[in-house]
Design a protein around this motif. Structure first.
Motif: not given
Lengths: 114, 120
Positions: B111-120
């Motif tokens: 797949g083209k990917g999912t950018h996962l951001i983790i908010q502190p």
């Protein structure tokens, strides 16, 4: 080695020059794959090897791109007369050639064509 | 040929919360493998989890688990108790049997990917 090794880690070259990227797979892995990844994008398949032969070269973008594998081990991806659009990260992966075998990736070579 | 679709280009989650990344695929095969890979800023793709299509039980690896719905051709990844180190690109991948002529790249499709951001 314990993992897939790629060299160089980074390469800056002038437009029109030739470059060689190297991949040293995990020992015993018969399948070897090259992918290209542009900034923030997904993986673009280039070519894969089974042993020393390349059953699928369908992803090579042009005849400036070629790859070989010797001794069922090390592979070299060569880009001739580099263009700015060749700038990307080139990832190599290897695996056993069974369906349940995941790919093991190297850290990639970041190529920048100026 | 198989296709793999990740419909979420980017996802954001608070640290310690749970997030689910979606992946759907299209295939005419009945037996295949599915994988989730993680790509942190270091660039190296790391295998997170794998699922065999003929196994009904969902695979789990510590905080990572999948929801495999074969009929719906869906393979979502759930990350529980999200940590800052989970921030990365996540790629879903499909693998048919080696040499399967219906799929290029030796039967591998990403797949083209999912950018996962983790908010502190």
């Amino acid at each position: 080695g314990a993992g897939v090794s790629q060299s160089p880690s980074n390469k800056v070259t002038e437009k029109g020059k030739d470059v060689e990227l190297r991949c040293d797979p995990i020992s015993g892995h018969t399948a070897l794959y090259w992918y290209r990844q542009s900034l923030g994008q997904g993986l673009e398949f280039l070519i894969y090897f089974q042993g020393n032969s390349a059953p699928d070269k369908s992803g090579l973008p042009s005849d400036r791109f070629s790859a070989e594998r010797t001794g069922g081990s090390v592979s070299t991806l060569t880009i001739q007369r580099t263009q700015q659009e060749d700038s990307a990260v080139y990832l190599c992966a290897s695996s056993f050639r069974t369906r349940d075998s995941p790919l093991h990736f190297g850290n990639g070579t970041r190529l920048t064509v100026t | 040929a198989q296709t793999v679709t990740q419909s979420q280009p980017e996802m954001s989650v608070q640290e310690a919360e749970t997030v689910t990344l979606s992946c759907t695929y299209d295939t005419s095969e009945s037996d295949y493998y599915l994988f989730w890979y993680k790509q942190p800023p270091s660039r190296q793709m790391i295998l997170v989890i794998r699922q065999e299509a003929y196994k009904q039980q969902n695979a789990t690896e510590n905080r990572f688990s999948v929801n495999f719905q074969k009929a719906a051709k869906s393979f979502s990844l759930k990350i529980s108790d999200s940590q800052l180190g989970d921030a990365a690109m996540y790629f879903c991948a499909y693998r048919s049997r080696p040499g399967y002529s219906g799929g290029g790249a030796d039967g591998l499709t990403f797949g083209k990917g999912t950018h996962l951001i983790i908010q502190p």
